[in-house]
Every structure is written in structure tokens, then in C-alpha cells.
Scaffold this motif. Structure first.
Motif, PDB file in Angstrom:
ATOM      1  N   PRO A   1       4.202 -12.860   9.730  1.00  0.00           N
ATOM      2  CA  PRO A   1       4.682 -14.099   9.112  1.00  0.00           C
ATOM      3  C   PRO A   1       5.959 -13.833   8.311  1.00  0.00           C
ATOM      4  O   PRO A   1       6.134 -12.734   7.770  1.00  0.00           O
ATOM      5  CB  PRO A   1       3.532 -14.510   8.197  1.00  0.00           C
ATOM      6  N   ALA A   2       6.812 -14.855   8.238  1.00  0.00           N
ATOM      7  CA  ALA A   2       8.131 -14.650   7.612  1.00  0.00           C
ATOM      8  C   ALA A   2       8.100 -14.265   6.130  1.00  0.00           C
ATOM      9  O   ALA A   2       8.867 -13.380   5.724  1.00  0.00           O
ATOM     10  CB  ALA A   2       8.991 -15.890   7.810  1.00  0.00           C
ATOM     11  N   PRO A   3       7.240 -14.839   5.285  1.00  0.00           N
ATOM     12  CA  PRO A   3       7.371 -14.499   3.857  1.00  0.00           C
ATOM     13  C   PRO A   3       7.145 -13.001   3.604  1.00  0.00           C
ATOM     14  O   PRO A   3       6.163 -12.424   4.073  1.00  0.00           O
ATOM     15  CB  PRO A   3       6.283 -15.334   3.172  1.00  0.00           C
ATOM     16  N   ARG A   4       8.067 -12.426   2.888  1.00  0.00           N
ATOM     17  CA  ARG A   4       8.043 -10.999   2.602  1.00  0.00           C
ATOM     18  C   ARG A   4       6.835 -10.614   1.739  1.00  0.00           C
ATOM     19  O   ARG A   4       6.277  -9.528   1.878  1.00  0.00           O
ATOM     20  CB  ARG A   4       9.329 -10.673   1.840  1.00  0.00           C
ATOM     21  N   GLU A   5       6.435 -11.542   0.868  1.00  0.00           N
ATOM     22  CA  GLU A   5       5.352 -11.257  -0.090  1.00  0.00           C
ATOM     23  C   GLU A   5       4.051 -10.885   0.628  1.00  0.00           C
ATOM     24  O   GLU A   5       3.218 -10.156   0.109  1.00  0.00           O
ATOM     25  CB  GLU A   5       5.073 -12.465  -1.004  1.00  0.00           C
ATOM     26  N   GLY A   6       3.924 -11.422   1.863  1.00  0.00           N
ATOM     27  CA  GLY A   6       2.700 -11.144   2.628  1.00  0.00           C
ATOM     28  C   GLY A   6       2.527  -9.655   2.890  1.00  0.00           C
ATOM     29  O   GLY A   6       1.436  -9.209   3.268  1.00  0.00           O
ATOM     30  N   GLN A   7       3.554  -8.879   2.716  1.00  0.00           N
ATOM     31  CA  GLN A   7       3.477  -7.446   3.026  1.00  0.00           C
ATOM     32  C   GLN A   7       2.982  -6.599   1.852  1.00  0.00           C
ATOM     33  O   GLN A   7       2.776  -5.404   1.995  1.00  0.00           O
ATOM     34  CB  GLN A   7       4.865  -6.935   3.461  1.00  0.00           C
TER      35      GLN A   7
ATOM     36  N   LEU B   1       0.201  -6.396   0.261  1.00  0.00           N
ATOM     37  CA  LEU B   1      -1.101  -5.747   0.421  1.00  0.00           C
ATOM     38  C   LEU B   1      -1.025  -4.594   1.432  1.00  0.00           C
ATOM     39  O   LEU B   1      -1.609  -3.530   1.224  1.00  0.00           O
ATOM     40  CB  LEU B   1      -2.131  -6.788   0.869  1.00  0.00           C
ATOM     41  N   ALA B   2      -0.271  -4.841   2.530  1.00  0.00           N
ATOM     42  CA  ALA B   2      -0.141  -3.785   3.555  1.00  0.00           C
ATOM     43  C   ALA B   2       0.505  -2.531   2.942  1.00  0.00           C
ATOM     44  O   ALA B   2       0.089  -1.404   3.224  1.00  0.00           O
ATOM     45  CB  ALA B   2       0.694  -4.284   4.724  1.00  0.00           C
ATOM     46  N   LEU B   3       1.494  -2.739   2.075  1.00  0.00           N
ATOM     47  CA  LEU B   3       2.158  -1.586   1.450  1.00  0.00           C
ATOM     48  C   LEU B   3       1.193  -0.855   0.512  1.00  0.00           C
ATOM     49  O   LEU B   3       1.135   0.374   0.485  1.00  0.00           O
ATOM     50  CB  LEU B   3       3.414  -2.027   0.689  1.00  0.00           C
ATOM     51  N   GLN B   4       0.391  -1.635  -0.227  1.00  0.00           N
ATOM     52  CA  GLN B   4      -0.607  -1.026  -1.126  1.00  0.00           C
ATOM     53  C   GLN B   4      -1.585  -0.151  -0.335  1.00  0.00           C
ATOM     54  O   GLN B   4      -1.908   0.961  -0.735  1.00  0.00           O
ATOM     55  CB  GLN B   4      -1.410  -2.125  -1.844  1.00  0.00           C
ATOM     56  N   MET B   5      -2.061  -0.716   0.788  1.00  0.00           N
ATOM     57  CA  MET B   5      -3.034   0.026   1.620  1.00  0.00           C
ATOM     58  C   MET B   5      -2.398   1.301   2.156  1.00  0.00           C
ATOM     59  O   MET B   5      -3.016   2.374   2.161  1.00  0.00           O
ATOM     60  CB  MET B   5      -3.447  -0.831   2.838  1.00  0.00           C
ATOM     61  N   THR B   6      -1.157   1.181   2.624  1.00  0.00           N
ATOM     62  CA  THR B   6      -0.478   2.363   3.191  1.00  0.00           C
ATOM     63  C   THR B   6      -0.346   3.443   2.122  1.00  0.00           C
ATOM     64  O   THR B   6      -0.633   4.621   2.362  1.00  0.00           O
ATOM     65  CB  THR B   6       0.929   1.972   3.711  1.00  0.00           C
ATOM     66  N   THR B   7       0.053   3.032   0.921  1.00  0.00           N
ATOM     67  CA  THR B   7       0.246   3.992  -0.167  1.00  0.00           C
ATOM     68  C   THR B   7      -1.085   4.636  -0.553  1.00  0.00           C
ATOM     69  O   THR B   7      -1.174   5.848  -0.778  1.00  0.00           O
ATOM     70  CB  THR B   7       0.859   3.276  -1.389  1.00  0.00           C
ATOM     71  N   MET B   8      -2.137   3.810  -0.592  1.00  0.00           N
ATOM     72  CA  MET B   8      -3.457   4.327  -0.986  1.00  0.00           C
ATOM     73  C   MET B   8      -3.954   5.374   0.023  1.00  0.00           C
ATOM     74  O   MET B   8      -4.443   6.436  -0.348  1.00  0.00           O
ATOM     75  CB  MET B   8      -4.429   3.159  -1.051  1.00  0.00           C
TER      76      MET B   8
END
Ligand SMILES: Nc1ncnc2c1ncn2[C@@H]1O[C@H](COP(=O)(O)OP(=O)(O)OP(=O)(O)O)[C@@H](O)[C@H]1O
Length: 654
Positions: free
Chosen positions: A182-188, A190-197
Motif C-alpha cells: 500500500p502507498a502510505p509509508r507509515e504502513g511499513q 511494523l515491518a521495520l520493527q519486526m525486521t529489526t527485532m
């Protein structure tokens, strides 16, 4: 529609290049690098680049021991994010994808987009992208659609987190990417948090594996979670010295005297005492360490007023406390250590070495043996094996310089049935597996190709070997004695030898003196003459003048050359009585040229003069390799190898 989007993206980047402003954001900084440092042109898109299979293999080999740990974490993460229709990439520090979990149904599409095994996502090649930019920034990065520099990638959405090795070095990147989002950047977010974790979890699993032979202090800010989610891990040894620290610890822990004004920059705490970080004294920290995983978690305070709950993990095999004095493995019996005693007689350097070797014989340590060619490194390795409790099992010797590079891998690691066609289709047990329970002697370890060094490192740390083409590793119980007459520290500096492998190999280092330095030449001459005599079924007796010449010679080929000379002289002798005229000419010439009997050691040729010594021998023998080999007491293959190493070319080859 897409064409229009591409044009708009290119125009936006070109406008940015005209007026970059302060470029404060991660993405803008990367765009600037693309223009200024890499000379990339947004109007010339570069499609995704997949490295060829051989190169991919080399990249994988570099971090082979880490791949297994990372794979487990990736599989866990994939279970959680697969519903988002994304793929996982693990890249090395160069941005090359060395592991990948994707969607088979979209294989072709993913490959074209570069979301695939072998894809090179380094910033200089791919432009701004999550992996490449994460490598440069060494921090988590989201690269969402038109954040990408290259228009080929503007439909992708990627989240990357950096991975550090247990000593703080940059190891690679974990990435979660999607072909569309989806276009809104904010949607990412959580994905970044998961990747970092998950990157943190993979790093920590690797840390625990790497430091499994050390004590590990685990610290967390929540009492009930410290056993399962320790934010900080500190590996330390029996003296309370810090040996390693995970990323969480590097970010948060400080030394007592750095508590003020360190500017938030992580410090390397390795080599410092635990008590320089924590207020508790060592006896209190040991009390916590010995409580282990029990419920007795205890709070510890840092000098900069941090408060953490602590628990500890004991080293593998430790009974929960440092071994009591006297619990050392016993010295070998006189009978077992006879081979060590026979190595020398009366030379102070050799006496010291024999004593050290006896102490080491039954210690679970790998040993590195240094010494010039022919000083008896293999003889020492065999004697160590014979003196150890491993003597009932095999002693396997491998000369890494003598086996052609293309064969070393299969010889060492073996291969499973069907890996090769033809006569070898039955498979082969490699030399490593053959030395299970015994000793593996790796001669000329400095000549081992880099990609095999990674595989050997894995064998040593995992204690298992994976034959070529096999699906399951074979457990091995191994002691490695490695030898080199080259300076391994120098090879490390030249990036030809892996530092981590060096530390795995040198649990202890033994140095064999050159024959010219030894004061027990008479003993060696008598012993080897007797051995050679037995071979030829004759007694061996040396004339006093012969003995004097042998004592005086400078022995560039060391004990091997001495053995060759005595063998030759016996064959030339009159029924075992070795007069001077039975000696090969170089002994007579060598002593005449160099009446070195009393020459101080410093004026004699040193290992560093190896090139000159070789060149002189080649010239003296009119470039006849066999003669040079005999004269220097080394193998013909070694002469050729040394010529190549020192760039010596025979006149008829120039
Ligand atoms: N202490 C010793 N007693 C008797 N013979 C010895 C001794 N040390 C070495 N030798 C003899 O010298 C020769 C070379 O020994 P070895 O192969 O162990 O040397 P090396 O240092 O491993 O050589 P390289 O560097 O070429 O691999 C062998 O023939 C061995 O028998």
C-alpha cells in the motif's frame, strides 16, 4: 501509466540533484551519494543484478558458519510475515544475497526484481535501496517505492536491519521486501520493527553460539523476562575480563571513567574488567554467575547508574564454576611421552618445547606449530598425538600446499555418493571425518584457499563436517595441529588468512628451532644415522672429520636435509663407515665457503633470506630442480611453490 511514473521519478531526482538542500534524511543522503560518489544517472536504469553461481558460493563461504543460525531466525520471521506477501533476504556485508525465502509461484517475477538468491543490492550498484543504504548507514532502513533511486525498483518496498558479528564487525543485512505494498509509508513501520527485532534475535543466537565456551552474563530491565529476553549479553572469561558484547550491550554499557562525556558513541569494552562497567565486585558477580538459570536473579548496577536484572550461562562443559586447581588433565605417562622426549636432547629450546608439549598433550586445545621447513613439525605433531589419549585413533596428515587446490575441498571434507559421476560416484569419507577421535595435522595451513578456511572454521566451531553434496553434517571429535613456516599474522594483514580461524587454531603455539640454532646436533646426527643404517641393514659409524663437517654446516633444509645427507653418505660409504669423501659435495663446499663453525647465528642465513638462499641454490645447480630439492632437503613441489611465491623464473622460461 508506468512510463509516466518513471518520468516523474527521474524528474524529481534530477530536480533534487540541482538543489539538494541539507539532505538530512537517510534517503536523501543516499541519493546524494548516488549522484556524487557512484556517478549513477537516474535516466539510465540498471536492472537487478544476480551474481554468478561461483561468486555466490564464495560469498556464502565467507559467512558459512553464520548462515545456519540466520536460517533458523529467517524461517521464524517468514512464518510471521508471509501473509503480507513478502520475501526475506539475507545479504552479506557486500550486499550480495546469500540466503533467501520467497514465493515459488512468483519465482520469475521475484528474480527479475532482484528479490532473489545472489542479487547484489550494494548501494554503488543498485542505488538507494534498503539493503545498500542500511550497509552504508549501519542502521535500520525502510526504502519505500520512490525512495529507491533507480526507476527499476520504484514498485518495491523493502525494510532492512543490520547484523553485527559477536565482535562488533558488520556482518550483513536482514531484509523483508515486497513486490508491491500500500502507498502510505507509515504502513511499513511494523515491518521495520519486526525486521529489526529478528535481526537482533539472530545476532544474539550467533553470539551465544560463538561464546559458548565463555561465561555469559545476560541483563534485562524486566525481572520476569531476563531469562528469555535479555537485552544485553556480555561474554567474559574466568578472570572476569570481557571477551565480547552484543549490540544491545555496545549501545548501553559504558566504562566507569567514560560515564561522562562519551557523546553516546559505543565503546569497545573487550579486554576490560567487568568491574570497570558494574559497581558490584567480582565475588558478587561470580555469585550471580554461579546461580545460573535458577530463579535467583539479582540486580546489578552500572557505574553510570543503570540498573539491570542479571542471570548467567556457564561455559559449555563447565560444571557451573571455574575448574578447581588440580582438575587439569594429567601429564602423559613416561611411556606415552617417549616420542616427545626423543625429539631432542640437551638443547635448551627443545627442552622447553618438550615440556610445553607434554603439558598440552591432553588439553582440549588446537595447536599451531611454527618452524622453518624441515625442522620436524610433522614429527612433533605425531609425537603429540602419541602422547595424548587420542593415540588409539588415527593421525591424519594433510599438506595443504601439496594437494592441488581443486582437490583440497573433496579430500578434506569428502563427498556423498552421486556427487560426482564415474568412478568416484560411491562417495568418499573426507580426511577430516577419518581423523574423528584422533588428530588432524594440517601442514602449510597458510596455503589453504580462503573459501576452504571458512569451511574449516565451521568444522572447528560446530564440531561437525558437511561432505560435498551431503544433506546432513557428520559430527566429528577433532584435535587440529596446524603448521606453517609462513608468518600467519602477516598473511592476516594481507587478508590471505582469516583471523578468526587463526584464533581457533592457536589454542597454543609451539616454535621449533632451526637446526643451525640447536645445541644437540650430535644427538640428532647419531640418532638419524642409526635409523638410516637400520633401514639399509648396516651399522653406521661416522669419522671424526665427518662429524666436524656436519656440525659446522648451516643446514638450510634443517633436519630433513640432515637425514637426506646421512642417507646419501651411508649409500656411498664403505660398509657403513662414513668418511668425509662419502658426503655430498655441498657439505664440503658449504663449509669451505663458509667456515661457519664458529660463525655467530646472526650472520647465518635466516628464514627471511629464503628467496636468496633458494636463488643461490638454483644458480649453483644450474636450475636443476631435483638437485636443488635434494640439496635443500625439501620436496621438488616445494621448490616450485617457493619459486612461484618469490617470483623466481628460470632463464629458459623467461
Ligand atoms: N627430531 C627429529 N628426529 C629425527 N628425525 C627428524 C626430527 N625432526 C625431523 N626429522 C626428520 O626430518 C624430516 C622432516 O620432518 P618433518 O616433515 O616433520 O618436517 P616439517 O617441518 O614438517 O617440514 P615441512 O615444513 O617441509 O612440512 C623427516 O624425514 C623427519 O623424519
Amino acid at each position: 501509466m508506468l512510463q509516466q511514473a518513471h518520468r516523474a521519478h527521474i524528474e524529481r531526482l534530477l530536480a533534487f540533484a540541482q538543489q539538494p538542500g541539507a539532505a538530512e534524511g537517510t534517503i536523501e543522503r543516499s541519493w546524494l551519494r548516488c549522484f556524487n560518489d557512484y556517478g549513477l544517472d537516474p535516466s539510465r536504469p540498471v536492472p537487478a543484478y544476480i551474481v554468478e553461481a561461483q561468486r555466490l558460493r564464495e560469498h556464502k563461504d565467507q559467512i558459512e558458519d553464520f548462515l545456519g543460525v540466520a536460517r533458523t531466525g529467517m524461517e521464524q520471521l517468514y512464518k510471521r510475515v508471509s501473509a503480507l506477501d513478502c520475501v526475506l533476504l539475507l545479504t552479506d556485508a557486500h550486499g550480495v544475497t546469500v540466503d533467501f525465502i520467497g514465493n515459488d509461484h512468483r519465482d520469475h517475477e521475484l528474480k527479475r526484481a532482484g528479490l532473489y538468491l545472489g542479487a547484489d543490492w550494494s548501494e554503488p550498484r543498485a542505488g538507494t535501496c534498503a539493503v545498500g543504504t542500511c550497509i552504508v548507514e549501519q542502521a535500520p532502513v525502510t526504502c519505500h517505492q520512490t525512495d529507491h533511486f533507480d526507476v527499476s525498483h520504484i514498485t518495491l518496498t523493502c525494510n532492512s536491519a543490520p547484523l553485527f558479528d559477536p565482535t562488533g564487525g558488520f556482518l550483513g543485512v536482514l531484509d523483508v521486501s515486497a513486490l508491491s505494498a500500500p502507498a502510505p509509508r507509515e504502513g511499513q513501520h511494523l515491518a521495520l520493527q519486526m525486521t529489526t527485532m529478528y535481526a537482533q534475535m539472530i545476532e544474539d543466537a550467533n553470539f551465544l553460539r560463538y561464546f559458548r565456551d565463555q561465561w555469559i552474563l545476560r541483563l534485562g530491565s524486566t525481572w520476569s523476562l531476563v531469562d528469555v529476553d535479555s537485552e544485553i549479553m556480555v561474554a567474559f572469561d574466568a578472570d572476569g575480563v570481557i571477551r565480547g558484547i552484543n549490540s544491545g550491550g555496545r549501545r548501553r554499557l559504558r566504562l566507569a571513567d567514560a560515564a561522562e562525556g562519551h557523546g553516546g558513541k559505543p565503546l569497545d569494552l573487550r579486554g576490560h574488567l567487568l568491574t570497570e562497567v558494574f559497581r558490584e565486585d567480582m565475588s558478587e558477580l561470580w555469585r550471580i554467575a554461579h546461580a545460573g538459570m535458577s530463579s535467583e536473579r539479582t540486580a546489578v548496577r552500572t557505574h553510570d547508574h543503570g540498573l539491570y536484572y542479571a542471570t548467567a550461562i556457564a561455559p559449555r562443559g563447565a560444571p557451573g564454576r571455574p575448574s578447581a586447581p588440580g582438575a587439569q588433565p594429567a601429564l602423559p605417562s613416561a611411556e606415552a611421552s617417549a616420542a616427545l622426549d626423543a625429539l631432542g636432547a640437551g638443547d635448551p629450546q627443545m627442552q622447553r618445547l618438550i615440556l610445553q608439549a607434554k603439558r598440552l598433550a591432553n588439553k582440549p586445545l588446537n595447536i599451531l606449530v611454527h618452524g622453518e621447513t624441515g625442522t620436524g613439525k610433522e614429527v612433533l605433531a605425531k609425537a603429540l598425538h602419541a602422547a595424548s589419549e587420542r593415540r588409539g585413533k588415527s593421525f591424519v596428515a594433510v599438506n595443504c600446499a601439496a594437494i592441488p587446490e581443486s582437490l583440497i575441498e573433496s579430500e578434506l571434507f569428502g563427498y556423498s555418493p552421486g556427487t560426482f559421476t564415474g568412478a568416484r560416484s560411491k562417495g568418499m569419507r573426507g580426511l577430516i571425518a577419518q581423523s574423528d577421535g584422533g588428530t588432524l595435522f594440517l601442514d602449510e595451513i597458510g596455503d589453504m584457499p580462503l573459501h576452504l578456511q571458512s569451511r574449516l572454521l565451521r568444522v572447528l566451531s560446530e564440531r561437525e563436517v558437511m561432505p560435498l553434496g551431503a544433506e546432513k553434517p557428520i559430527p566429528v571429535d577433532l584435535r587440529v595441529i596446524a603448521a606453517s613456516h609462513r608468518d600467519l599474522r602477516q598473511l592476516i594483514a594481507e587478508q590471505c588468512f582469516r583471523e578468526d580461524l587463526y584464533y581457533r587454531l592457536c589454542g597454543a603455539t609451539l616454535h621449533l628451532p632451526a637446526l643451525r640454532e640447536r645445541r644437540d646436533k650430535d644427538y640428532l646426527i647419531a640418532r638419524i644415522a642409526a635409523e638410516e643404517g637400520r633401514q639399509l641393514d648396516m651399522r653406521a659409524e661416522l669419522a671424526p672429520a665427518t662429524l666436524a663437517l656436519l656440525r659446522a654446516y648451516t643446514w638450510q633444509g634443517n633436519v630433513r636435509q640432515l637425514r637426506n645427507v646421512l642417507r646419501f653418505a651411508l649409500a656411498m660409504s664403505d660398509n657403513g663407515f662414513i668418511d668425509t669423501d662419502a658426503l655430498p659435495p655441498e657439505i664440503l663446499e658449504g663449509t669451505q665457503e663458509n667456515p661457519a663453525e664458529a660463525a655467530p647465528a646472526a650472520t647465518r642465513p635466516l628464514p627471511g633470506n629464503e628467496r636468496e638462499v633458494l636463488l643461490a641454490a638454483l644458480r649453483r645447480n644450474k636450475w636443476r630442480i631435483t638437485q636443488v630439492a635434494v640439496q635443500l632437503g625439501i620436496a621438488r613441489a616445494t621448490v616450485y611453490r617457493q619459486m612461484e611465491r618469490y617470483g623466481i623464473v628460470a632463464p629458459n622460461q623467461q
